[in-house]
Write an enzyme that holds these catalytic residues in place. Sequence first.
Site, PDB file in Angstrom:
ATOM      1  N   SER A   1      29.707  20.742 -15.515  1.00 32.04           N
ATOM      2  CA  SER A   1      28.674  20.681 -14.481  1.00 32.04           C
ATOM      3  C   SER A   1      29.208  19.863 -13.319  1.00 32.04           C
ATOM      4  O   SER A   1      30.063  18.992 -13.513  1.00 32.04           O
ATOM      5  CB  SER A   1      27.400  20.012 -15.028  1.00 32.04           C
ATOM      6  OG  SER A   1      26.495  19.688 -13.983  1.00 32.04           O
TER       7      SER A   1
ATOM      8  N   TYR B   1      23.483  13.045 -19.567  1.00 35.22           N
ATOM      9  CA  TYR B   1      23.964  14.369 -19.186  1.00 35.22           C
ATOM     10  C   TYR B   1      25.239  14.262 -18.343  1.00 35.22           C
ATOM     11  O   TYR B   1      26.225  14.953 -18.598  1.00 35.22           O
ATOM     12  CB  TYR B   1      22.875  15.099 -18.416  1.00 35.22           C
ATOM     13  CG  TYR B   1      23.198  16.543 -18.101  1.00 35.22           C
ATOM     14  CD1 TYR B   1      22.863  17.553 -18.993  1.00 35.22           C
ATOM     15  CD2 TYR B   1      23.814  16.899 -16.903  1.00 35.22           C
ATOM     16  CE1 TYR B   1      23.145  18.884 -18.702  1.00 35.22           C
ATOM     17  CE2 TYR B   1      24.102  18.218 -16.607  1.00 35.22           C
ATOM     18  CZ  TYR B   1      23.765  19.207 -17.515  1.00 35.22           C
ATOM     19  OH  TYR B   1      24.050  20.518 -17.224  1.00 35.22           O
TER      20      TYR B   1
END
Length: 256
Positions: free
Chosen positions: A147, A160
């Site tokens: 990501s 995350y």
Amino acid sequence: MNHRFSLEGKTALVTGAGSGLGQQFAMTLAEAGADVILAARRVDKLEETAADIEKQFKRRTVTVAMDVTDRSSVIDGVAAGEQALGVASIVINNAGISREAFALTVEQEDYNAVIDTNLNGVFWVAQATARRMVETQTKGSIVNIASILGRRVQMMLTAYSAAKAGVIRMTESLALEWVRHGIRVNAIAPGFFVTDINREFFETAHAETLLKRIPMRRPGERAELDGALLLLASDAGSFMTGSTISVDGGHTVNPL
């Protein structure tokens, strides 16, 4: 399709294939010619995608139950997929979750769940599939889904972001170790795409502020990941390993 991007005769494994980007990846690989092992914790979510692949692209599929946080489940799922379709030479390591919380108040259960799924799970899948490639002398490509939050940060996503940064560095490390076995390991770092994980966010006023920070002023369409996916999965990317490709509308290069 240019033959360099063709996946004819290949078997691909996609984790988290029940919805969102995983579903898109599975469909794209099938369209390029691959038979597809669809993996997720809940098999019922996979059946519709499997039916669509078989109907639209006439490719073989199998659905397998796999909890990427459980090494035994991963090994069993890889074995089940191999029994049905053969050794997977393309692996899309996509399973992931997100739980928002401020760092001062995040619960241990939530923090661990994100790390176990988004970082540890990526490793268990990579290890299990690479072992089978090595044991069968199969050259292959592993594509980890990272990501842009592995490179930039956002409030309330400490676990995350840490996990995705770890995926990027893990990708580089595995690429170095496994290149001698003919296994390429790369990553894709998507920017903001509308999926089940963030769909509610894009229905809020906060989304407008975020979109203004993206040079292209919009979230990505799922199909806009197809180019990077096929490049890394196919022989078109045969000289690429240890790379991370950002697909983010220029988000990571916006001014601070």
